[in-house]
Design an enzyme around this catalytic site. Structure first.
Site, PDB file in Angstrom:
ATOM      1  N   ASP A  81       0.841  -1.199   0.000  1.00 41.37           N
ATOM      2  CA  ASP A  81       0.000   0.000   0.000  1.00 41.37           C
ATOM      3  C   ASP A  81       0.882   1.258   0.000  1.00 41.37           C
ATOM      4  OD1 ASP A  81      -2.479   1.273   0.213  1.00 41.37           O
ATOM      5  OD2 ASP A  81      -2.508   1.194   2.409  1.00 41.37           O
ATOM      6  N   HIS A  82       0.525   2.256  -0.792  1.00 42.29           N
ATOM      7  CA  HIS A  82       1.161   3.582  -0.774  1.00 42.29           C
ATOM      8  C   HIS A  82       2.691   3.575  -0.813  1.00 42.29           C
ATOM      9  CE1 HIS A  82      -2.400   5.999  -0.256  1.00 42.29           C
ATOM     10  NE2 HIS A  82      -2.854   5.117   0.618  1.00 42.29           N
ATOM     11  N   HIS A 179      -7.847   9.375   4.940  1.00 42.74           N
ATOM     12  CA  HIS A 179      -7.235   8.289   5.711  1.00 42.74           C
ATOM     13  C   HIS A 179      -7.378   8.571   7.209  1.00 42.74           C
ATOM     14  CE1 HIS A 179      -4.642   7.463   2.022  1.00 42.74           C
ATOM     15  NE2 HIS A 179      -5.242   6.325   2.265  1.00 42.74           N
ATOM     16  N   GLY A 180      -7.674   7.542   7.960  1.00 39.86           N
ATOM     17  CA  GLY A 180      -7.648   7.673   9.422  1.00 39.86           C
ATOM     18  C   GLY A 180      -8.847   8.362  10.043  1.00 39.86           C
ATOM     19  N   HIS A 207      -9.936   4.776  -0.961  1.00 40.63           N
ATOM     20  CA  HIS A 207      -9.071   4.815   0.230  1.00 40.63           C
ATOM     21  C   HIS A 207      -9.835   5.489   1.364  1.00 40.63           C
ATOM     22  CE1 HIS A 207      -4.958   3.664  -1.263  1.00 40.63           C
ATOM     23  NE2 HIS A 207      -5.695   3.607  -2.356  1.00 40.63           N
ATOM     24  N   GLY A 208      -9.382   5.252   2.593  1.00 39.02           N
ATOM     25  CA  GLY A 208     -10.038   5.891   3.738  1.00 39.02           C
ATOM     26  C   GLY A 208     -11.410   5.312   4.017  1.00 39.02           C
ATOM     27  N   VAL A 230      -9.757  -0.607   4.081  1.00 38.49           N
ATOM     28  CA  VAL A 230     -10.102  -0.363   5.486  1.00 38.49           C
ATOM     29  C   VAL A 230      -8.871  -0.627   6.345  1.00 38.49           C
ATOM     30  CG1 VAL A 230     -11.590  -1.020   7.426  1.00 38.49           C
ATOM     31  CG2 VAL A 230     -12.491  -1.122   5.091  1.00 38.49           C
ATOM     32  N   THR A 232      -7.901   1.860   9.559  1.00 37.84           N
ATOM     33  CA  THR A 232      -8.006   2.433  10.908  1.00 37.84           C
ATOM     34  C   THR A 232      -9.045   1.720  11.771  1.00 37.84           C
ATOM     35  OG1 THR A 232      -7.320   4.530   9.979  1.00 37.84           O
ATOM     36  CG2 THR A 232      -8.337   4.612  12.156  1.00 37.84           C
TER      37      THR A 232
HETATM   38  P1  13P Z   1      -8.482   3.997   6.680  1.00 36.67           P
HETATM   39  O1  13P Z   1      -7.357   3.714   7.596  1.00 36.67           O
HETATM   40  O2  13P Z   1      -8.974   5.387   6.829  1.00 36.67           O
HETATM   41  O3  13P Z   1      -9.576   2.988   6.764  1.00 36.67           O
HETATM   42  O4  13P Z   1      -7.879   3.927   5.183  1.00 36.67           O
HETATM   43  C1  13P Z   1      -7.157   2.800   4.785  1.00 36.67           C
HETATM   44  C2  13P Z   1      -6.506   3.049   3.472  1.00 36.67           C
HETATM   45  O5  13P Z   1      -7.044   3.695   2.594  1.00 36.67           O
HETATM   46  C3  13P Z   1      -5.181   2.465   3.256  1.00 36.67           C
HETATM   47  O6  13P Z   1      -4.575   2.913   2.091  1.00 36.67           O
END
Ligand code: 13P
Length: 282
Positions: A81-82, A179-180, A207-208, A230, A232
């Protein structure tokens, strides 16, 4: 089976559903996610940040995903990821990851295209899928903060050019998620998503996911989201349960008594999400 992102997203597209992509933060959390997917008979994407991959060990993550995919008879993708750094991508692919994300979202448009192309060319040689991002998702991911001033949403016209130029397998879109975000829920730009879906014919990634209302999940899937990230929510679930257990239990008990309830929490969250992502009309 241990499969690529391209494969599971193609299947998801045919079924108008999304595949859950769950961030694991350590080795312990990983089996609980795959177990939940096995019980729900749904493919699953395990994703790690570069930080988690380096902490746990890329090859350990690959080995567990492969063996659990066989044991639970479920399609499992292991996705980086990222990743902003080509070296991190090379490391993950060499160790056997089946999918990577190149995150050039903070680069100027043309540079994002060039960086993404380089990753696609490399990944293709190994049969590995590539996700890339256009626009910026706000919030905090693995310690990297994107403030609301730095957020810019995905332009559908740019998305068309980006996908055609790079040859990516999935496109992460910026449509208002962060995110988060776990204390509140976000307002999604459905019109923007609709426009992107009209212009781009590859699977879209959200994302997020923690900050998305349950009632919006169906809407975004119907508008082309096929990979639903998902992270956080799992972290918060684990940390709260863990705190409760360590506060309650005696200090000389088996460590499992503190860890197993956290794993059950992860399984519960992942199962609930997978059921939503199947997008079955009641
Ligand atoms: P969240 O942590 O906000 O659920 O997002 C996860 C994410 O998009 C990882 O790239």
């Amino acid at each position: 089976m241990y499969v690529t992102l391209k494969k599971v997203l193609k299947d998801a597209d045919q079924l108008n559903m999304a595949i859950g992509a769950f961030n694991t933060h350590n080795l312990e959390m990983l089996p609980a996610i795959i177990k939940a997917a096995g019980k729900q008979k749904s493919p699953v994407i395990i994703q790690t940040s570069c930080g988690t991959a380096n902490y746990v060990g890329h090859k350990n993550l690959v080995a567990i995903c492969k063996s659990m995919a066989e044991e639970y008879r479920v399609d499992v993708v292991l996705h980086l990821d990222h990743a902003k750094d080509f070296g991190e991508i090379r490391k993950a692919i060499s160790a056997g990851y089946s999918s990577v994300m190149f995150d050039g979202s903070s680069l100027p448009f043309k540079e994002n295209i060039l960086g993404t192309k380089q990753v696609v060319n490399f990944a293709k040689e190994y049969g590995v899928s590539v996700e890339a991002e256009l626009g910026t998702v706000g919030g905090t991911e693995d310690g990297v903060v994107v403030s609301q001033d730095e957020v810019f949403y995905t332009d559908p016209k740019d998305a068309l050019e980006f996908v055609a130029e790079t040859g990516i397998d999935a496109l992460a879109v910026a449509i208002g998620t962060n995110h988060g975000q776990y204390m509140s829920k976000t307002d999604i730009g459905f019109d923007r998503l609709k426009q992107i879906k009209k212009t781009v014919d590859i699977p879209l990634v959200l994302h997020g996911g923690t900050g998305v209302k349950d009632s919006d999940v169906k809407k975004v899937i119907d508008l082309g989201i096929r990979k639903f990230n998902v992270g956080t929510e799992l972290l918060i679930g684990w940390n709260r349960k863990s705190k409760e257990c360590y506060d309650f239990n005696k200090e000389n008990i088996s460590n499992r008594d503190n860890v197993v309830p956290c794993l059950e929490k992860i399984e519960e969250i992942v199962s609930r999400k997978i059921i939503l992502f199947k997008n079955i009309n009641e």
